[in-house]
Every structure is written in C-alpha cells, then in structure tokens.
Design an enzyme around this catalytic site. Sequence first.
Site, PDB file in Angstrom:
ATOM      1  N   ASP A   1      21.662 -67.335  26.809  1.00  0.00           N
ATOM      2  CA  ASP A   1      20.286 -67.100  27.475  1.00  0.00           C
ATOM      3  C   ASP A   1      19.692 -66.167  26.824  1.00  0.00           C
ATOM      4  O   ASP A   1      19.702 -66.130  25.657  1.00  0.00           O
ATOM      5  CB  ASP A   1      20.755 -66.674  29.042  1.00  0.00           C
TER       6      ASP A   1
ATOM      7  N   HIS B   1      17.708 -63.141  33.216  1.00  0.00           N
ATOM      8  CA  HIS B   1      18.196 -64.658  33.347  1.00  0.00           C
ATOM      9  C   HIS B   1      19.690 -64.513  33.107  1.00  0.00           C
ATOM     10  O   HIS B   1      20.418 -65.022  34.095  1.00  0.00           O
ATOM     11  CB  HIS B   1      17.464 -65.401  32.759  1.00  0.00           C
TER      12      HIS B   1
ATOM     13  N   SER C   1      18.994 -73.100  37.488  1.00  0.00           N
ATOM     14  CA  SER C   1      19.548 -71.873  36.903  1.00  0.00           C
ATOM     15  C   SER C   1      21.094 -71.562  37.308  1.00  0.00           C
ATOM     16  O   SER C   1      21.866 -71.029  36.762  1.00  0.00           O
ATOM     17  CB  SER C   1      18.622 -70.767  36.393  1.00  0.00           C
TER      18      SER C   1
END
Lengths: 806, 89
Positions: free
Chosen positions: A57, A98, A272
């Site tokens: 990520d 994230h 996610s």
Amino acid sequence: DYKPGSIQSMYFNDPKWQSMWYMHCSDNTNLCQSDMNIVGAWRRGYTGKNIVITILDDGIERNHPDLMQNYDPDASFDVNGNDIDPMPRYDASNENKHGTRCAGEVAATANNTHCIVGIAFNARIGGVRMLDGDVTDMVEAKSLSLNPQHIHIYSASWGPDDDGKTVDGPASLTRQAFENGVRTGRNNLGSIYVWASGNGGRSKDHCSCDGYTNSIYTISISSTAESGRKPWYLEECASTLATTYSSGESYDRKIITTDLRQRCTDSHTGTSASAPMAAGIIALALEANRLLTWRDIQHIIVRTSRAGHLIANDWKTNAAGYKVSHLYGFGLMDAEAMVMEAEKWTTVPPQHVCVENTDRQIKTIRPDNIRNGPDNGVRSIYEATGCTDNPNHHVVYLEHVVVRITITHPRRGDLAIYLTSPSGTRSQLLANRLFDHSMEGFKNWEFMTTHCWGEKAAGDWILEIYDTPSQLRNVKTPGKLKEWSLVLYGTSIQPYSPRNDFPKAERVRLSPIEDPTEDYGADDYAGPCNAECSKVGCGGPGPDHCNDCLHYYYKSKNNTRICVPNCPPGHYSADKKRCKKCSPNCETCFGSHSDQCNTCKPGYYINEESRSCITSCPDGYYLDNNKIVCRKCSENCKTCTEFQTCTECRHGLSLQNSRCVIRCEEGKYYNGRDCEPCHHSCASCAGPGADGCLNCTEEYLMENGRCVLACNNGYYFDQSLENGYKTCKRCDASCLGCSGPGEKNCTSCPSGYLLDTGLCVVGLVCKDATEESWAEGGFCMLVKKNNLCQRKVLQQLCCRTCTLKG
Amino acid sequence: PPSSCRTGLYTNHWALRIAGGPREAQRIASKYGYVNLGQIGALKDYYHFYHSKTIKRSVLSSRGTHSFISMEPKVEWIEQQVVRIRTKR
C-alpha cells in the site's frame, strides 16, 4: 508458550476492544452476530504466531505503538523510494494512512492498552510502500515478489479505477510475479495473495473488469455491512471468493483500527478493510497447518464460508452443494471453521489446466430492442470434455473457470455476459456498465467465475452475450464475438481425501461401538469390502458397511448410508460424495429445492425459467414440440402456442396475424415506435400505405387487401357487408369478369372460352364472327343449312352463325 | 491525466529479462547508458534499468540509440514502464 483457554476471559485492555463489533458479541442481544468466529479460533490456540503478512500500500507506520511489537522489517520495503524503510510520507491531508490502517486490522498487538486487537495479534506484520509514487508494472511486480520465502500472505487493497469504465489488470511482469509466487513462494507451497474487491458500486462498476480480483491467484474479498446488507460501494462479479465485515450505510458501524500519527480511528471503511481482515483469518488457518498450499486455502474458504444472514437476491446452490452469490462469493469467512478444517486437511491433488478452444466462428451481437426482446443475444454452446485425452490436463472436478474472450463493440458498457456450466450454474461474467462508452471492446480479456467450484467439468457450457443499448447507437455497426476459449482449472481426481471429506457429523458409522445394533463388529470383520468402499475399510461386505465411500453415498429409508458409484435417480451429488434427494417431481436436479430441477418425472414438464416441474404450462408459457419444456412466450404474448405465435395478448396489445402489437386507436397503426395514421382509404390498418388496410372507409371497397373505389375486372361487389365494410370478392375462376359469385354470373371469359348465358364454356376462337369470307354463305351457312350445328366442334367453330336465329 | 491517454504515461524506467546473470546485465546496462537498479524482487533474470538521459514523462514510448538494447541477444524481453492509475479501495 500459549496455553489453550487462556483467553477464556475474552477481555483485552485495549481501549477499543469492546467496540469491535465484527470480532465478538459483547452485548447479549439476539442481534449479536459475530459470524466470523474469530474468538472461536483464538480459543483453539491460533493467534497468527510465526505467520508473516505484508500490506502492499502507501507504507506502514512501523513505530505505531500498536504495530511496533509485531513489525517485521524483512516483510517490508519502500519501492517508491527504493530503500528499506516503508514509513509513509506525511502530509497535511494524511493521505498515506491506508497501509497503516490495514496493518492494524491484521496484527495490532493485544493487551497493550493501545487502540485495538488485531485478528492475528501474534503474527508478524510488514508493509511495502508502493502506491505513493509512479505505479508501474515493475513496481507492482517488485512488491508482489518481495521476499517470497519469508512472507506468507500479501494483502492489497487497491486496483484499477472504480469509475465504471476502466478495464485494466496486471501487466505482463506482474502476472509473472503472481505465477512465480504461487509456484515457488513459501517453499513451493505458494504465496497467498488477498485482494480487495472493487468499491465502484455507485458508478455501476463490475469487478470482472478488474484483472487483479479476476485472477485465479488472488483471493478476492468483498464486504458486507453489520446488518448483512450489501454496502452501497460494493461491486458484483463472479470472481469474488468470500466476504468479511466492513462499513455499510452512514448509520452502520465502521471498522476500528490503527491510524497515522500513532492514533486510532473508528471510521475505516470499504473493501479496503475487508481484505486485511481476510488476510488475518487466513493467518490463523496457516498457523493451524503451515503446509497448506495456496489452493488448499481457497478450498477451505469455499467449504467453510457461509451465507448466514447475508442479504442478496442471487444466492444459489451450485451442483456441488455450495451456496454462492455474485455479491459475497461463498459467504462470510468463518475463522473457527477454517482452523478446524486446516488442522486435519490433506493437500488437494495437483492443479490441472484444461484449455478448451471453441470454434472461431464470428457471431454478430444484435442489440436487444422492444420487438425482439432480450432473446436477441448471442448464445454459444461448447461441449467440453475436460481434456480427457490428456492426463496432465484432465479436469474432472472444477476450481476456477476462466472465459478468455475477444469482442468488438461500439459501446462496451452495453454488454452483459453470462456463462452456464453443464450442471446449470449460471454466472454473470459482466453486467451493463452505464459509464463505459469505450469502443475498445474486449481483447482476450479473462473473465473468471468461482461459482462452479466442485462441479464436474465435462458437458455443455453456454456462453450468452446481450447487447442492451443505453443510448441511441448506430445499429449498422453491431458488436461481434470474435472468439472465446474456456479455461478449466481443477483436478482430475476427487480433491478431498476421506479426512477432508466427511465433516464429523456426516461420517459413515465408524465402529459398532457407536451403533450396538451393528451385526458386523468392525474390528472382527476381516472379509472383503464392497467395491464401493474406499480404502478406509468396512465393517461388513455390503455397500452399507463401508467406513468411507469411494464415489457417492445416499441415505436409504431407514437412514442407512449406502455407497454407490453414482447418485440414483431423484438424487443429486450435494457436496462431493453425498447424494441428496431432489424435490419430489424432479427426475434429476442440482439441488433439493423445487426450483432446482434439471429433468422431470413422467407427466411433468420443466419450466425453463423457474426450473420447477409442473403438470401444465402456466399463462405466458407454451409446451415445446418435444413435450418436455414449458418455454416462455414472446414477451408480448399473454398465451401462445409457439414462441412468437400468440393466442392472447398482454394488456394494451392487440392480436394481428398471431402477433401482438401495440393497439392503436381506429385509423392508426403501430410502426414499432409509435402509432401512425393509416392511408386515407383505410378505416383501420396494420401498416402504412394502401396495402396495409384492414378495413376501408365509407367510399372504398376492400379488394384483395387494398381499398379501391370500384371493383376491378375479376372482382364483383359483394352485397353482404363483411362486419359493416363493403368488399369486392374475386369472380369464380372460370370467369374473366363477373357480376356476382359462382360460374353463372360471368360477364366476360378468359381467352379460349366463350360466354354462353353467363357461363364460360371451353371453345376455340370463333372464326366466323370476324372473318367475312366464312360468314357470308360460306362454310358456316352450309353447316347451319345442313343442320350440323349440334356437332360441338362445328357449333364452337361457327358459334355466331349457329347461335343466330333462323 | 494518464487515464485520458489510452496507454498511460511512459517513464524513463525499464524492466528487462536478461539471461546470463547479473554481470551480463551490468555489461549490457553500461553499454547502452542505463543505470542497473538490480533484480526485480524475487523474479530471477528480471532487472530494473533506468536511463537518466531520456524523457521522464511522455505519451510516446522512448526512441533513440538506447532502444537498440532490445537487439542484444541476451535481452529476452523488455518493457518500458508506464504509469498506471491505481485507486485505494
């Protein structure tokens, strides 16, 4: 050092533990649904110890108090910066949070008074910073092939744009990395790739246009809300394998996890959040059995995930007995069930790949429209053998199925594609996408479905392609199916050994101790077993004495389990070996419900839509000519005898020549789009011009389908008004012109005939009527004088003289 | 933005598959003016090259004497890197 039971208290001092609704049920309300059974897996001693997961990520905050203890530098790298420190780049917007959020879900430390508890809170966690810069094929490949002998699970929560028009996937180097990983990663057990399905639900995106979730090498994970409802962002497709909890509507609770700048967040959302959750659950199963291959993991997920309370209108049970949906795959993952399966799992047989190249016949995809209805699609049927002729590629039991397809089309978003397996399982490979105006079509694009998992490969595969124009299009350039091939992945032998196959409750009687009525003590019967017993042995000679069946088994009336080579009529192979009963009227079926019939018992017909067996076809259906199937009438018919041969029309339509067309007011006709006025001579019509008249106005007469002011030669005015309208009827065949019906009203005759008091009689051309030489004292006068006119031939020859008086 | 271009934006990075091991890769890199950034992850024989004298961003793939590298017999595959749009879920 772990002692089972030490989590009995189920209490953690992490502040957010109580709020983690998706991990446990703290309140005792009946709504409490911790269906992922994570605590159950912990209770069995599995917390992810020695399992290594990495998050691909935008980096990982490795010094976060809830991550630092489990952080693994050997599972980390900064591809964007080309250095070994994966710390995220900080900016005012906290854009690069994230990766840290995903990492916390997987392996946040338990009982450290910080934030949350990770699902695999004793696992090792790393991060690869690869999204925060140019993402190229090489960047992705480098990330996916980082340290594959050390890292067990790679979790990715990103992909091509979710704009509902992008069709994109891994490029050649990344595909190479996937194949390399599953082949050599984890000492040839295969790297495990977990991928978040798309979040483009609102833009009508379809995850079959995402090559990462479509890959057989990735475990594609979707999301469900706490309520079990479909989240607004979720995309549908047939390649999703399973689902885990995530956010839903604004009022639904969200996911709580570690956040950037050493904080905690309770608003992590989207798929996610689901992928790392799945990665954590898989880590627990891997701890239970480190020898699981990448395919074993997928088999275990298929067999243990459950539909439970997940809400979808497309749940179906495939022929192997697995419930599956385009939204949630095989259902919600179940950590405890997975570790239990993992404990006793025997690796599945080697993967075989069978490429079935269908005919390269180019087919035109005609757009659907009102008149022809949706039956306009292209339908291509291919009879697959499963590569029986090649032992290294022979596939009997399916895993993934891929359709490699090339289509040219003026507007890709108007296409919808379906694939039906030989067992009748229908996967939607592509749905219409409103925003995809691309004219690129699909070039060798691979659509994948997991829905046929466990079914038999051989038989007819049906590919259907529908084109539903969402805007006016130039219909002169229809789409074309250039070619398609079917790639069947699976095994040539039964993938599950006896240990994997019978869940405890389902095992055939193991020993007389369990059933004192048994007349053969298992340990004192040394005779031969029945041919249908597997090598596990038996307690007697009959097929009902096997400890385990070689092929299939079904329950007899007294609940005895009998081993058989194939399921008997009225049964279907539920999951691998078990034969379950079909619904009473079914002869063969693919499930036990009344709408899961394949063929019916004598006296019943199968409804092709509902797949149920009925004694007569309902309105809107007709019995096909081999008297087996009730097929749907054309959509305008209310009842019919053939697809297009209506006998009754739906409301608002009128029957014309056994077709149902829109009923227009008197004096108008329906031209396929709206009602147009008839020709001025028509009182009513079925189409334009004077030829389209059904009835004529006052001053006209209907003659042979046209309205005329006066009857033409060969027709006469019929006094009897037909339903109030004047008509010209055709004269009798013997007349050329006539004044009324029948042969006695002729007014003129065809050549070669003579008019004789309204009758046309056969005759030569009457010579003397025109040739003077004959008339005057000639030949005919002689005939008449000598009274020879009664001779037919002379009478005809001298018709005039003979008919003259005197 | 790259999404508006059919194939995305070309960079000045290349991925290559070169037989003969790291030494051969280094030799070929130097010969055509590339910087060899080493093997790509665990992908054996795949290397990451970078060329500082070519355009960093372009809608057209790079041409010039450096592209003769693909003629090298030991170069089995070459791919100029394109920036791809990737969205966090």
